[in-house]
Design a protein around this motif. Structure first.
Motif, PDB file in Angstrom:
ATOM      1  N   ILE A 193       0.834  -1.198   0.000  1.00 33.23           N
ATOM      2  CA  ILE A 193       0.000   0.000   0.000  1.00 33.23           C
ATOM      3  C   ILE A 193       0.873   1.255   0.000  1.00 33.23           C
ATOM      4  CG2 ILE A 193      -1.577   1.317   1.461  1.00 33.23           C
ATOM      5  CD1 ILE A 193      -3.030  -1.289   2.038  1.00 33.23           C
ATOM      6  N   GLU A 194       1.967   1.222   0.764  1.00 27.57           N
ATOM      7  CA  GLU A 194       2.894   2.361   0.761  1.00 27.57           C
ATOM      8  C   GLU A 194       3.442   2.563  -0.660  1.00 27.57           C
ATOM      9  OE1 GLU A 194       3.532   4.051   3.469  1.00 27.57           O
ATOM     10  OE2 GLU A 194       2.654   2.718   4.965  1.00 27.57           O
ATOM     11  N   PHE A 195       3.753   1.452  -1.291  1.00 24.15           N
ATOM     12  CA  PHE A 195       4.313   1.493  -2.631  1.00 24.15           C
ATOM     13  C   PHE A 195       3.320   2.130  -3.604  1.00 24.15           C
ATOM     14  CE2 PHE A 195       4.619  -0.907  -6.692  1.00 24.15           C
ATOM     15  CZ  PHE A 195       5.781  -0.328  -7.153  1.00 24.15           C
ATOM     16  N   VAL A 196       2.067   1.722  -3.473  1.00 24.18           N
ATOM     17  CA  VAL A 196       1.030   2.268  -4.348  1.00 24.18           C
ATOM     18  C   VAL A 196       0.885   3.765  -4.115  1.00 24.18           C
ATOM     19  CG1 VAL A 196      -1.434   2.269  -4.788  1.00 24.18           C
ATOM     20  CG2 VAL A 196      -0.226   0.149  -4.552  1.00 24.18           C
ATOM     21  N   LEU A 197       1.014   4.155  -2.857  1.00 26.98           N
ATOM     22  CA  LEU A 197       0.878   5.562  -2.513  1.00 26.98           C
ATOM     23  C   LEU A 197       1.936   6.386  -3.252  1.00 26.98           C
ATOM     24  CD1 LEU A 197      -0.918   7.181  -0.564  1.00 26.98           C
ATOM     25  CD2 LEU A 197       1.008   7.187   0.998  1.00 26.98           C
ATOM     26  N   ILE A 198       3.154   5.892  -3.237  1.00 23.15           N
ATOM     27  CA  ILE A 198       4.243   6.592  -3.937  1.00 23.15           C
ATOM     28  C   ILE A 198       3.902   6.698  -5.422  1.00 23.15           C
ATOM     29  CG2 ILE A 198       6.682   6.461  -4.600  1.00 23.15           C
ATOM     30  CD1 ILE A 198       7.148   4.973  -1.963  1.00 23.15           C
ATOM     31  N   LEU A 199       3.411   5.598  -5.944  1.00 29.14           N
ATOM     32  CA  LEU A 199       3.054   5.558  -7.355  1.00 29.14           C
ATOM     33  C   LEU A 199       2.001   6.611  -7.695  1.00 29.14           C
ATOM     34  CD1 LEU A 199       2.650   3.534  -9.989  1.00 29.14           C
ATOM     35  CD2 LEU A 199       0.515   3.221  -8.783  1.00 29.14           C
ATOM     36  N   VAL A 200       0.979   6.702  -6.843  1.00 29.40           N
ATOM     37  CA  VAL A 200      -0.102   7.649  -7.119  1.00 29.40           C
ATOM     38  C   VAL A 200       0.423   9.084  -7.007  1.00 29.40           C
ATOM     39  CG1 VAL A 200      -2.411   8.376  -6.448  1.00 29.40           C
ATOM     40  CG2 VAL A 200      -1.828   5.982  -6.403  1.00 29.40           C
ATOM     41  N   VAL A 201       1.315   9.322  -6.034  1.00 30.99           N
ATOM     42  CA  VAL A 201       1.902  10.660  -5.905  1.00 30.99           C
ATOM     43  C   VAL A 201       2.679  11.004  -7.183  1.00 30.99           C
ATOM     44  CG1 VAL A 201       3.626  12.022  -4.669  1.00 30.99           C
ATOM     45  CG2 VAL A 201       2.011  10.629  -3.396  1.00 30.99           C
ATOM     46  N   LEU A 202       3.440  10.032  -7.683  1.00 25.22           N
ATOM     47  CA  LEU A 202       4.209  10.272  -8.915  1.00 25.22           C
ATOM     48  C   LEU A 202       3.275  10.605 -10.075  1.00 25.22           C
ATOM     49  CD1 LEU A 202       7.026   7.579  -8.952  1.00 25.22           C
ATOM     50  CD2 LEU A 202       7.248  10.054  -8.777  1.00 25.22           C
ATOM     51  N   ALA A 203       2.219   9.802 -10.204  1.00 23.07           N
ATOM     52  CA  ALA A 203       1.285  10.026 -11.304  1.00 23.07           C
ATOM     53  C   ALA A 203       0.642  11.404 -11.166  1.00 23.07           C
ATOM     54  CB  ALA A 203       0.233   8.930 -11.316  1.00 23.07           C
ATOM     55  N   GLY A 204       0.288  11.753  -9.919  1.00 22.30           N
ATOM     56  CA  GLY A 204      -0.320  13.066  -9.669  1.00 22.30           C
ATOM     57  C   GLY A 204       0.641  14.178 -10.073  1.00 22.30           C
ATOM     58  N   SER A 205       1.920  14.033  -9.720  1.00 22.21           N
ATOM     59  CA  SER A 205       2.897  15.062 -10.079  1.00 22.21           C
ATOM     60  C   SER A 205       3.009  15.196 -11.589  1.00 22.21           C
ATOM     61  CB  SER A 205       4.279  14.713  -9.528  1.00 22.21           C
ATOM     62  OG  SER A 205       4.177  14.307  -8.212  1.00 22.21           O
ATOM     63  N   LEU A 206       2.948  14.054 -12.267  1.00 16.77           N
ATOM     64  CA  LEU A 206       3.036  14.099 -13.732  1.00 16.77           C
ATOM     65  C   LEU A 206       1.901  14.932 -14.314  1.00 16.77           C
ATOM     66  CD1 LEU A 206       4.011  10.603 -15.111  1.00 16.77           C
ATOM     67  CD2 LEU A 206       5.256  12.739 -15.249  1.00 16.77           C
ATOM     68  N   VAL A 207       0.696  14.718 -13.756  1.00 14.14           N
ATOM     69  CA  VAL A 207      -0.449  15.496 -14.243  1.00 14.14           C
ATOM     70  C   VAL A 207      -0.181  16.981 -14.032  1.00 14.14           C
ATOM     71  CG1 VAL A 207      -2.883  16.005 -13.893  1.00 14.14           C
ATOM     72  CG2 VAL A 207      -2.090  13.656 -13.822  1.00 14.14           C
ATOM     73  N   LEU A 208       0.290  17.324 -12.838  1.00  7.00           N
ATOM     74  CA  LEU A 208       0.534  18.735 -12.537  1.00  7.00           C
ATOM     75  C   LEU A 208       1.560  19.322 -13.508  1.00  7.00           C
ATOM     76  CD1 LEU A 208       0.620  18.833  -8.641  1.00  7.00           C
ATOM     77  CD2 LEU A 208      -1.280  19.112 -10.187  1.00  7.00           C
ATOM     78  N   VAL A 209       2.674  18.612 -13.685  1.00  7.50           N
ATOM     79  CA  VAL A 209       3.719  19.128 -14.569  1.00  7.50           C
ATOM     80  C   VAL A 209       3.172  19.273 -15.994  1.00  7.50           C
ATOM     81  CG1 VAL A 209       5.995  18.684 -15.537  1.00  7.50           C
ATOM     82  CG2 VAL A 209       5.553  18.177 -13.149  1.00  7.50           C
ATOM     83  N   ALA A 210       2.426  18.257 -16.438  1.00 11.45           N
ATOM     84  CA  ALA A 210       1.868  18.310 -17.791  1.00 11.45           C
ATOM     85  C   ALA A 210       0.955  19.520 -17.935  1.00 11.45           C
ATOM     86  CB  ALA A 210       1.105  17.029 -18.091  1.00 11.45           C
ATOM     87  N   GLN A 211       0.130  19.746 -16.913  1.00 11.09           N
ATOM     88  CA  GLN A 211      -0.813  20.865 -16.955  1.00 11.09           C
ATOM     89  C   GLN A 211      -0.066  22.196 -16.996  1.00 11.09           C
ATOM     90  OE1 GLN A 211      -3.466  21.616 -17.883  1.00 11.09           O
ATOM     91  NE2 GLN A 211      -4.945  20.135 -17.171  1.00 11.09           N
ATOM     92  N   VAL A 212       0.948  22.322 -16.141  1.00 11.65           N
ATOM     93  CA  VAL A 212       1.699  23.574 -16.099  1.00 11.65           C
ATOM     94  C   VAL A 212       2.397  23.802 -17.445  1.00 11.65           C
ATOM     95  CG1 VAL A 212       3.641  24.753 -15.024  1.00 11.65           C
ATOM     96  CG2 VAL A 212       1.993  23.536 -13.614  1.00 11.65           C
ATOM     97  N   GLN A 213       2.985  22.723 -17.971  1.00 13.99           N
ATOM     98  CA  GLN A 213       3.676  22.857 -19.257  1.00 13.99           C
ATOM     99  C   GLN A 213       2.729  23.283 -20.369  1.00 13.99           C
ATOM    100  OE1 GLN A 213       6.074  19.735 -20.638  1.00 13.99           O
ATOM    101  NE2 GLN A 213       7.782  20.346 -19.324  1.00 13.99           N
ATOM    102  N   ALA A 214       1.493  22.788 -20.269  1.00 12.46           N
ATOM    103  CA  ALA A 214       0.528  23.095 -21.321  1.00 12.46           C
ATOM    104  C   ALA A 214       0.255  24.589 -21.391  1.00 12.46           C
ATOM    105  CB  ALA A 214      -0.756  22.317 -21.090  1.00 12.46           C
ATOM    106  N   SER A 215       0.437  25.282 -20.247  1.00 15.91           N
ATOM    107  CA  SER A 215       0.142  26.717 -20.277  1.00 15.91           C
ATOM    108  C   SER A 215       1.415  27.535 -20.470  1.00 15.91           C
ATOM    109  CB  SER A 215      -0.543  27.126 -18.977  1.00 15.91           C
ATOM    110  OG  SER A 215       0.354  26.967 -17.913  1.00 15.91           O
ATOM    111  N   MET A 216       2.515  26.843 -20.753  1.00 20.48           N
ATOM    112  CA  MET A 216       3.812  27.517 -20.792  1.00 20.48           C
ATOM    113  C   MET A 216       3.940  28.579 -21.880  1.00 20.48           C
ATOM    114  SD  MET A 216       6.002  27.141 -18.604  1.00 20.48           S
ATOM    115  CE  MET A 216       6.674  25.672 -17.932  1.00 20.48           C
TER     116      MET A 216
END
Lengths: 830, 218
Positions: free
Chosen positions: A706-729
């Protein structure tokens, strides 16, 4: 090499180098590696646990029946390479020269036990053995003391005399027969006939044990299952050991839910980054087309380009997944015996499929738009309009497909997708409202805030879209976080440190006081003593029940009602036991003088009885008739004596009973219990510590996953954020150029960008907290069968972490831009 | 053009004939319709009414794919923003039209053109590693590699300083002379326009021929 092929390759090579495709590739790699490693991990853990647990039933599968099975079952098992063993249970008086005792007899065939160890001490040496030799028996300690005999002495069972060959220290499948009468004697199956104990009407129970390779067992099971009738049971460890099964099932649900949400986030990242990429590639397509390239050529170039990107990312994802899986399995190898191949076909297929769905379904619309770019765009500028609503259908369908694939639950998937869309709509409206209000607030704040909030308001539409992805990312993170806490808490509640680890059984009526005194003297946590009377349900509302529900009997008596098919353990009590809940009717008043029985809910359903129906029981030579006055829900996972039927004392207290008790024995008290048992040899003890320990192992392993999955979800969430920010670059770049040219100071611009993201993050955090609360409620009540709870403390975490997370990720993504001089910015945006 | 409920006529009664091998400049103020005219005669767009023929082929009735094929066969482009493909090197950018036309000797031709435009050493550089003038030289080389019958240049010196602009102009006309390509230039630059054999002026959607002693009107 074909030109389009060459162009496609150089496009891929170059764009990968330029970092334009990094987010897409990372998102696919993340999704694939997560699915592969998690599916593989939970499969391996599950198999390992089931393998180890099979010891508790001494086999992979058991067919329990009151009549012997025909020879062709054994023949079929042999044909399918499935090992089999037979156990026959009965109760009988056993004699030494001077004494006699009621003992539980188990006759076993050569291969018993198929799983786990039967530990027997012979001449002071303990070893794992199978069936005893002909004319020999293994006996439990209680037999020696009760019959006053020793190893090597003879005892009489029925018409036959046996030599005691050794003393039983552990019977692998003993934990599941708490309600045995008397200490156990194990003899060889081939001796059974000569004892003359099998006679018409004698109470005999057969358990046919099977073990083998999983695929063989599966084939055999398919052949067996249709033949199992109502009075028989076919079970494996998961059916028989509900605590472990429950923990595993819940963990599996959680893991698949979490990885599913991780994948959803990764897919969103692909969608956002894919759209941005497609927009940036429009000029290339327009140039190709202006130079006379056909649409088909462009399509081939981009399809190959995207397919190669997907394939490379999927392969990379699988490699990362194998690595993660190897690390994960290595970390549990001390606690669990992992068998089988590291790379299995099922996780490989599911992971690759997920990668394909992420890569295609979420990018198909932007790519289609890209391929349709008009050559005129090179003169007229490019189309960056928002997509119409129907353009999102492929992505939403893919989302649904993924969720369905992982949850294997159609209504849940539909609810999640429709719910998600509704929530997105609500977020969109709320976001616009909040952004509009914040503009007013900003006018009163400092310059940087003013600019930040004005920016938010001006890009309200884009920001609302960004907000949705931020909100969803934060919500899913919070959700996984909260559910993780709730699940692990509940497990720990279910298995507190003082969970019963010993059962005392066969406590005679005259030994009750001694047992109670022992419990009190050593401050032992105990369930209290429960009397047990064996009885058979013979009629419901005066209609006879089927005694043995074989097909043959059914045809004989159509009017008979469905019964239980075996003797039941009946108890009586004044108070409702803990872990029992009244669902219907009411519990009796103390000292109530009218006969009453409380029945367990599932059995009541199976018997089709309700409050007011009367049940007749045959107890010894007597028949008692009692009305049902309550229906109970029983927590079968609780390690305490649980009963289908509980009577008020008035009905049963005059019948002779033996008593049963569960207790928690600390390390310190273990020798004392041993002493007590030596003093009172008629009392038998069953040790369930191994099961509890195994349950604890499962929980700690699963918590790790479960801890491992949590890290995974955080990573995926960060990817979304970075992608979103880049889209408005690009737009930010233009704005910064203008502001810098107009003389805005770097510090002010830095702060304004930071504040803008912090404000976005905080708003997203707030909305995520609300959405999380609703989702957790639904999950707790609908999926995990847990008690719902509020998580206000997580709201603060949601808002603060949202502000920090989005603030930092956004600011860092823009920091490169902020460092550029105004001249460079102007040049870049010209 | 239809803009919601209003219809705006960007080009009205425009009639223009360009002969093979000619150089012609389309001049006019911003918003006069120059770019629209270029996009229509180059086959990038079609008019709402009227007829356009290129090398005898009717562009106004051809669909997008057919016009692409015609462009591929006869037309070259040079743009104000250079519009090189960022993922291809200078040489690969030049080779692109030749490859699209399935010419076997694309690489040899590209190397020759690189030398002609003075970039023989920069063939492996990507557009982002080149200056504006260098990028436009690559764009010109790209436009000439297939020896198109007609070359459309949209403000080819618009993004360049005077000196570089002049060099690009020279290069353009030099290559035109060597290849005998018809050259249609849209420009603000009067000097560039003067170097063309014909000048036409776009004014509010109307086209007027500018009488010039050196221009032979057909």
């Amino acid at each position: 090499m074909k030109n389009w092929f060459k162009h496609s390759l150089s496009l891929l090579k170059h764009e990968l180098k330029r970092g334009e495709l990094t987010i897409v590739a990372l998102a696919i790699i993340l999704a694939v590696s997560a699915v592969f490693s998690l599916t593989g991990f939970s499969n391996h853990i599950k198999n390992a646990l089931v393998n180890e647990s099979t010891a508790f039933i001494a086999a992979d599968r058991v067919w329990a029946t009151s009549r012997p099975l025909s020879e062709n079952v054994k023949a079929k098992a042999d044909e399918l390479n499935v090992n089999s063993a037979t156990q026959v249970f009965m109760t009988s008086m056993v004699f030494s020269e001077e004494r006699m005792v009621l003992a539980s007899l188990t006759a076993v065939t050569d291969l018993y036990p198929l799983r786990g160890d039967l530990l027997v001490e012979q001449e002071g040496v303990e070893s794992a053995v199978n069936a005893p030799d002909i004319n020999r028996v293994w006996v439990q300690q209680g037999i020696l003391s009760k019959l006053d005999v020793n190893e090597g002495d003879s005892i009489e069972i029925g018409n036959k005399s046996f030599v005691i060959q050794g003393v039983i220290n552990q019977i692998p499948d003993a934990s599941f027969s708490v309600f045995t009468s008397g200490p156990t004697i194990i003899l060889h199956f081939d001796d059974l006939q000569e004892t003359g104990l099998i006679q018409p009407g004698s109470r005999i129970w057969y358990e046919y044990l099977y073990a083998g390779e999983p695929s063989d067992i599966k084939d055999f099971e398919e052949w067996v299952k249709p033949q199992v009738n109502e009075s028989q049971r076919w079970y494996d460890i998961k059916d028989s050991q509900s605590s472990l099964a429950n923990a595993l099932n819940r963990a599996e649900k959680y893991l698949s839910l979490a990885s599913m949400l991780g994948i959803v986030l990764a897919a969103v990242a692909v969608a956002v980054a894919g759209r941005r990429y497609a927009q940036r590639q429009q000029s290339v397509v327009a140039i190709f087309k202006a130079m006379g390239t056909s649409k088909q050529y462009v399509r081939k170039v981009y399809l190959l380009h995207w397919s190669l990107l997907s394939a490379v990312s999927i392969i990379a994802g699988l490699l990362v997944g194998v690595l993660l899986l190897a690390i994960g399995l290595n970390s549990v190898k001390d606690q669990l015996q992992i068998q089988g191949q590291l790379i299995e076909l099922y996780p490989l297929l599911v992971a690759s499929f997920t990668g394909v769905i992420c890569a295609c379904a979420f990018a198909i619309v932007p790519l289609k738009e890209l391929i349709n770019t008009s050559p005129l765009s090179i003169l007229r500028g490019f189309n960056n309009k928002a997509l119409p609503w129907y353009a999102h259908i492929p992505a939403i369908s893919a989302l649904f497909l993924l969720i369905w694939l992982f949850s294997k639950n159609l209504p849940l998937s539909l609810a999640l997708v429709v719910g998600g869309l509704l929530v997105s709509g609500v977020i969109m409206l709320t976001a616009k409202l909040i952004l509009m209000l914040s503009r007013r607030a900003g006018a009163k704040a400092g310059k940087s805030w003013h600019l930040a909030l004005a920016n938010l308001k001006r890009r309200a539409n884009e920001n609302a879209v960004q907000l949705i992805s931020f909100t969803i990312a934060i919500e899913l993170l919070l959700l996984i976080f909260v559910m993780k806490g709730a699940i692990i808490d509940e497990w720990q509640r279910q298995l507190p440190a003082d969970t019963a680890n010993r059962f005392l059984v066969n406590i005679a009526h005259d030994k009750v006081d001694e047992v109670e005194a022992f419990i009190e003297q050593h401050n032992i946590v105990s369930s209290g003593l429960y009397p047990v009377v064996r009885g058979r349900l013979t009629a419901i509302n005066d209609v006879k029940t089927i005694r043995r529900a074989t097909k043959e009997d059914e045809t004989k008596d159509d009017t008979a009602r469905r019964g239980v098919g075996r003797e039941l353990n009946l108890t009586w009590r004044n108070d409702l036991p803990s872990e029992n809940k009244i669902l219907d009717g009411s519990w009796w008043q103390q000292d109530s003088q009218s006969a009453q029985v409380s029945i367990e809910q599932k059995l009541a359903e199976r018997l089709e009885v309700s409050i007011g129906d009367s049940l007749s029981f045959q107890i010894g030579s007597d028949v008692v008739e009692v009305p049902i006055t309550s229906i109970r829900e029983v927590n079968w996972n609780s390690l305490q004596p649980n009963f289908y039927m509980i009577f008020n004392p008035k009905v049963l207290s005059d019948f002779p009973a033996s008593y049963i008790n569960s207790m928690y024995i600390t390390e310190e008290n273990k020798p004392k219990l041993q002493e007590f048992l030596t003093d009172y040899p008629t009392v038998s003890m069953i040790d369930v510590e191994a099961i509890i320990n195994q349950l604890r192992t499962v929980i700690s392993q699963v918590s790790l996953a479960i801890e491992f999955v949590l890290i995974l979800v955080v990573l995926a969430g960060s990817l979304v954020l970075v992608a979103q920010v880049q889209a408005s670059m690009e737009e930010r770049e233009r704005e910064l150029a203008i502001l810098k040219t107009l003389g805005a100071k770097s510090k002010m611009l830095n702060l304004s960008v930071l504040y803008e993201f912090v404000a976005l993050g905080a708003v997203a955090g707030l909305m995520a907290s609300i959405a999380m609360e609703i989702a957790v409620y639904i999950l707790q009540t609908r999926v995990f069968d847990m008690t719902p709870s509020l998580h206000l403390s997580y709201w603060l975490i949601g808002i603060v972490s949202g502000a920090l997370f989005v603030g930092i990720v956004g600011f860092l993504s823009c920091s490169r831009l902020l460092k550029l001089s105004s001249v460079t910015l102007i040049r870049r945006t010209m | 053009m239809n803009l919601s409920s209003k219809t705006i006529d960007i080009l009205q009664n425009v009639s223009l004939e360009v002969n093979a091998g000619e150089t012609i400049a389309i001049v006019g103020s911003s918003g006069s319709g120059k770019t629209t005219l270029l996009s229509i005669i180059a086959g990038l767009d079609i008019p709402t009414s009227g007829e356009v023929y290129l090398k005898g082929q009717a562009l106004h009735v051809a669909d997008e794919e057919a016009r692409a094929a015609i462009r591929g066969q006869y037309v070259g482009f040079i743009f104000q923003q250079f519009l090189l493909i960022p993922s291809l090197t200078a040489k690969e950018n030049i080779m692109l039209p030749a490859e699209l036309a399935n010419m076997d000797n694309a690489e040899v031709l590209a190397q020759e053109l690189l030398t002609k435009v003075g970039l023989s050493e920069r063939g492996d550089h990507f557009p982002s590693q080149l200056s504006g003038g260098e990028q436009q030289r690559v764009a010109i080389a790209r436009a000439f590699i297939t020896q198109p019958d007609i070359l459309f240049a949209d403000e080819p010196t618009g993004n360049l300083d005077n000196t570089t602009g002049a060099q690009i102009e020279n290069l353009l006309f030099e290559l035109h002379q060597q290849a005998g390509t018809t050259l249609v230039v849209v420009t603000h630059d009067p000097k560039l326009a003067e170097r063309c054999q014909r000048q036409v002026v776009m004014n509010n959607g109307h086209l007027e021929e500018q009488p010039a002693p050196l221009v032979e009107v057909v």
